[in-house]
Design a protein around this motif. Structure first.
Motif, PDB file in Angstrom:
ATOM      1  N   LEU A  44       0.843  -1.427  -0.165  1.00  0.00           N
ATOM      2  CA  LEU A  44      -0.142  -0.269  -0.037  1.00  0.00           C
ATOM      3  C   LEU A  44       1.146   1.562   0.306  1.00  0.00           C
ATOM      4  O   LEU A  44       1.654   1.542   0.816  1.00  0.00           O
ATOM      5  CB  LEU A  44      -0.947  -0.090   1.209  1.00  0.00           C
ATOM      6  CG  LEU A  44      -1.710   0.930   1.279  1.00  0.00           C
ATOM      7  CD1 LEU A  44      -2.751   1.157   0.100  1.00  0.00           C
ATOM      8  CD2 LEU A  44      -2.471   0.902   2.866  1.00  0.00           C
ATOM      9  N   VAL A  88      -3.264   6.776  -3.212  1.00  0.00           N
ATOM     10  CA  VAL A  88      -2.289   5.354  -3.033  1.00  0.00           C
ATOM     11  C   VAL A  88      -2.030   5.148  -4.989  1.00  0.00           C
ATOM     12  O   VAL A  88      -3.502   5.843  -5.852  1.00  0.00           O
ATOM     13  CB  VAL A  88      -3.439   4.882  -2.473  1.00  0.00           C
ATOM     14  CG1 VAL A  88      -3.253   2.943  -2.623  1.00  0.00           C
ATOM     15  CG2 VAL A  88      -4.195   4.903  -1.114  1.00  0.00           C
ATOM     16  N   CYS A  89      -1.025   4.580  -4.751  1.00  0.00           N
ATOM     17  CA  CYS A  89      -1.003   3.918  -6.266  1.00  0.00           C
ATOM     18  C   CYS A  89      -1.776   2.764  -6.917  1.00  0.00           C
ATOM     19  O   CYS A  89      -1.683   1.885  -5.851  1.00  0.00           O
ATOM     20  CB  CYS A  89       0.938   4.013  -6.093  1.00  0.00           C
ATOM     21  SG  CYS A  89       0.942   3.480  -8.017  1.00  0.00           S
ATOM     22  N   VAL A  90      -2.774   3.114  -7.120  1.00  0.00           N
ATOM     23  CA  VAL A  90      -3.071   1.171  -7.314  1.00  0.00           C
ATOM     24  C   VAL A  90      -2.959   0.756  -8.960  1.00  0.00           C
ATOM     25  O   VAL A  90      -2.410   1.879 -10.313  1.00  0.00           O
ATOM     26  CB  VAL A  90      -4.401   1.603  -7.507  1.00  0.00           C
ATOM     27  CG1 VAL A  90      -4.800   1.563  -5.788  1.00  0.00           C
ATOM     28  CG2 VAL A  90      -5.301   2.811  -8.059  1.00  0.00           C
ATOM     29  N   ARG A 109      -4.557  -1.585 -12.314  1.00  0.00           N
ATOM     30  CA  ARG A 109      -5.723  -1.964 -13.532  1.00  0.00           C
ATOM     31  C   ARG A 109      -5.189  -3.516 -13.613  1.00  0.00           C
ATOM     32  O   ARG A 109      -4.655  -3.266 -15.041  1.00  0.00           O
ATOM     33  CB  ARG A 109      -6.635  -1.621 -13.954  1.00  0.00           C
ATOM     34  CG  ARG A 109      -7.831  -1.964 -13.835  1.00  0.00           C
ATOM     35  CD  ARG A 109      -9.032  -1.603 -14.367  1.00  0.00           C
ATOM     36  NE  ARG A 109      -9.297  -0.768 -13.730  1.00  0.00           N
ATOM     37  CZ  ARG A 109     -10.099   0.797 -13.521  1.00  0.00           C
ATOM     38  NH1 ARG A 109      -8.698   1.603 -14.953  1.00  0.00           N
ATOM     39  NH2 ARG A 109     -10.843   1.175 -13.000  1.00  0.00           N
ATOM     40  N   VAL A 131      -8.726  -3.796 -10.119  1.00  0.00           N
ATOM     41  CA  VAL A 131      -7.867  -3.086  -9.048  1.00  0.00           C
ATOM     42  C   VAL A 131      -6.789  -3.352  -8.102  1.00  0.00           C
ATOM     43  O   VAL A 131      -7.699  -3.843  -7.693  1.00  0.00           O
ATOM     44  CB  VAL A 131      -8.870  -1.889  -8.784  1.00  0.00           C
ATOM     45  CG1 VAL A 131      -7.786  -0.393  -8.326  1.00  0.00           C
ATOM     46  CG2 VAL A 131      -9.107  -1.211  -9.652  1.00  0.00           C
ATOM     47  N   GLU A 132      -5.528  -3.266  -8.035  1.00  0.00           N
ATOM     48  CA  GLU A 132      -4.888  -3.829  -7.124  1.00  0.00           C
ATOM     49  C   GLU A 132      -3.488  -2.990  -7.219  1.00  0.00           C
ATOM     50  O   GLU A 132      -3.464  -1.681  -7.321  1.00  0.00           O
ATOM     51  CB  GLU A 132      -4.209  -4.885  -7.542  1.00  0.00           C
ATOM     52  CG  GLU A 132      -5.777  -6.282  -8.552  1.00  0.00           C
ATOM     53  CD  GLU A 132      -4.758  -7.275  -9.219  1.00  0.00           C
ATOM     54  OE1 GLU A 132      -3.705  -7.271  -9.097  1.00  0.00           O
ATOM     55  OE2 GLU A 132      -5.536  -8.469  -9.694  1.00  0.00           O
ATOM     56  N   LEU A 133      -3.018  -3.389  -5.994  1.00  0.00           N
ATOM     57  CA  LEU A 133      -1.693  -3.008  -4.957  1.00  0.00           C
ATOM     58  C   LEU A 133      -0.987  -3.561  -5.938  1.00  0.00           C
ATOM     59  O   LEU A 133      -0.793  -4.863  -6.687  1.00  0.00           O
ATOM     60  CB  LEU A 133      -1.888  -2.883  -3.510  1.00  0.00           C
ATOM     61  CG  LEU A 133      -3.182  -2.206  -2.926  1.00  0.00           C
ATOM     62  CD1 LEU A 133      -3.166  -2.892  -1.458  1.00  0.00           C
ATOM     63  CD2 LEU A 133      -2.768  -0.646  -3.759  1.00  0.00           C
ATOM     64  N   TRP A 157      -3.260   6.636  -9.709  1.00  0.00           N
ATOM     65  CA  TRP A 157      -3.427   7.317  -8.150  1.00  0.00           C
ATOM     66  C   TRP A 157      -5.089   7.442  -8.666  1.00  0.00           C
ATOM     67  O   TRP A 157      -5.779   8.254  -8.622  1.00  0.00           O
ATOM     68  CB  TRP A 157      -2.697   8.979  -8.365  1.00  0.00           C
ATOM     69  CG  TRP A 157      -1.223   8.625  -8.251  1.00  0.00           C
ATOM     70  CD1 TRP A 157      -0.214   8.471  -9.135  1.00  0.00           C
ATOM     71  CD2 TRP A 157      -0.430   7.997  -6.846  1.00  0.00           C
ATOM     72  NE1 TRP A 157       1.004   8.411  -8.802  1.00  0.00           N
ATOM     73  CE2 TRP A 157       0.873   8.132  -7.527  1.00  0.00           C
ATOM     74  CE3 TRP A 157      -0.047   8.192  -5.610  1.00  0.00           C
ATOM     75  CZ2 TRP A 157       2.542   7.646  -6.953  1.00  0.00           C
ATOM     76  CZ3 TRP A 157       0.903   7.180  -5.025  1.00  0.00           C
ATOM     77  CH2 TRP A 157       2.172   7.017  -5.274  1.00  0.00           C
ATOM     78  N   LEU A 184     -11.077   4.861  -2.607  1.00  0.00           N
ATOM     79  CA  LEU A 184     -11.399   3.706  -2.720  1.00  0.00           C
ATOM     80  C   LEU A 184     -11.168   2.861  -1.463  1.00  0.00           C
ATOM     81  O   LEU A 184     -11.840   1.700  -1.442  1.00  0.00           O
ATOM     82  CB  LEU A 184      -9.021   3.859  -2.336  1.00  0.00           C
ATOM     83  CG  LEU A 184      -8.514   2.466  -3.083  1.00  0.00           C
ATOM     84  CD1 LEU A 184      -9.034   1.612  -4.561  1.00  0.00           C
ATOM     85  CD2 LEU A 184      -6.913   2.324  -2.760  1.00  0.00           C
ATOM     86  N   VAL A 238     -14.633  -2.716  -5.624  1.00  0.00           N
ATOM     87  CA  VAL A 238     -13.286  -3.329  -5.309  1.00  0.00           C
ATOM     88  C   VAL A 238     -13.197  -4.319  -4.735  1.00  0.00           C
ATOM     89  O   VAL A 238     -13.775  -3.956  -3.999  1.00  0.00           O
ATOM     90  CB  VAL A 238     -12.058  -1.742  -5.837  1.00  0.00           C
ATOM     91  CG1 VAL A 238     -12.174  -1.201  -6.940  1.00  0.00           C
ATOM     92  CG2 VAL A 238     -12.207  -1.979  -4.497  1.00  0.00           C
ATOM     93  N   LEU A 249      -6.332  -5.221  -1.567  1.00  0.00           N
ATOM     94  CA  LEU A 249      -6.963  -4.038  -1.515  1.00  0.00           C
ATOM     95  C   LEU A 249      -7.367  -3.725  -0.557  1.00  0.00           C
ATOM     96  O   LEU A 249      -7.219  -2.858   0.503  1.00  0.00           O
ATOM     97  CB  LEU A 249      -7.263  -3.841  -2.635  1.00  0.00           C
ATOM     98  CG  LEU A 249      -7.503  -2.129  -3.093  1.00  0.00           C
ATOM     99  CD1 LEU A 249      -7.102  -2.061  -4.909  1.00  0.00           C
ATOM    100  CD2 LEU A 249      -8.712  -1.906  -2.351  1.00  0.00           C
TER     101      LEU A 249
END
Length: 206
Positions: free
Chosen positions: A64, A76-78, A80, A91-93, A170, A176, A185, A190
């Motif tokens: 995260l 948060v940086c995510v 897809r 959508v993931e980390l 982002w 989120l 999501v 996540l």
């Protein structure tokens, strides 16, 4: 647990251990690190046996990555990414398998963040430990919180397959969190990560 002891009185923690394995065979195993086997187990104190399938998995790290330059509006940086088993785009980390023997999981997390999101972080801390499917796998996902972010070139590392097609972007943490609570999501790392971060934030522990 001693006879007569109420399970509610036991410490609130998972317990490791195994029923007796009286037989095992591989159903699928190749040169990849994930395999499928069949175990036959015996219930303690009984003669009956049960067939159980086990997905062998080395575990994973999840990051995260939070830009909290504005503490009132952290981002948060995510990613897809397409997942064929889903199937769909999720959508993931940033995350990766712990497939390097003996490597410190924190180093794995730092590498995955750089390779997938081209980010480095000054501050790292464990955020949560997730066992997503203990009914079929012993996989453990270690979730880290990364802050103090900066750009980090991935160097000569090349993205392949689904990773080569993923989007990196982002999103506001509260946005989120709303998406997780609404079910828009739903990948378990996540959802766990944003809920854990929000809980720590509300308790003043960040």
């Amino acid at each position: 647990m001693p006879a007569g002891r109420d399970p509610a009185d036991a410490p609130l923690a998972d317990r490791e251990g195994s029923w007796e394995v009286v037989g095992t065979r591989d159903l699928h195993r190749d040169d990849w690190i994930v395999a499928l086997r069949e175990d036959v187990v015996r219930r303690p104190g009984h003669d009956d046996t049960h067939r159980r399938l086990v997905v062998e998995h080395p575990g994973a790290v999840v990051v995260l990555a939070v830009d909290d330059t504005d503490p009132d509006a952290p981002r948060v940086c995510v990613l897809r990414q397409y997942r064929h088993a889903g199937p769909g785009w999720y959508v993931e980390l940033p995350a990766g398998l712990r497939d390097a023997d003996g490597e410190d999981p924190l180093l794995t997390a730092q590498r995955e963040l750089r390779e997938e999101a081209e980010l480095a972080a000054e501050h790292w801390q464990p955020l949560a430990t997730l066992k997503p499917s203990v009914g079929i796998s012993a996989e453990v996902q270690l979730i880290y919180l990364a802050r103090g972010l900066s750009h980090a070139d991935r160097g000569d590392f090349e993205l392949h397959g689904e990773e080569a097609e993923m989007d990196v972007f982002w999103v506001g943490l509260d946005e989120l969190l709303d998406a997780a609570l609404d079910g828009r999501v739903g990948t378990s790392p996540l959802v766990t990560a944003v809920l854990a971060y929000d809980a720590l934030r509300r308790r003043g522990r960040l």
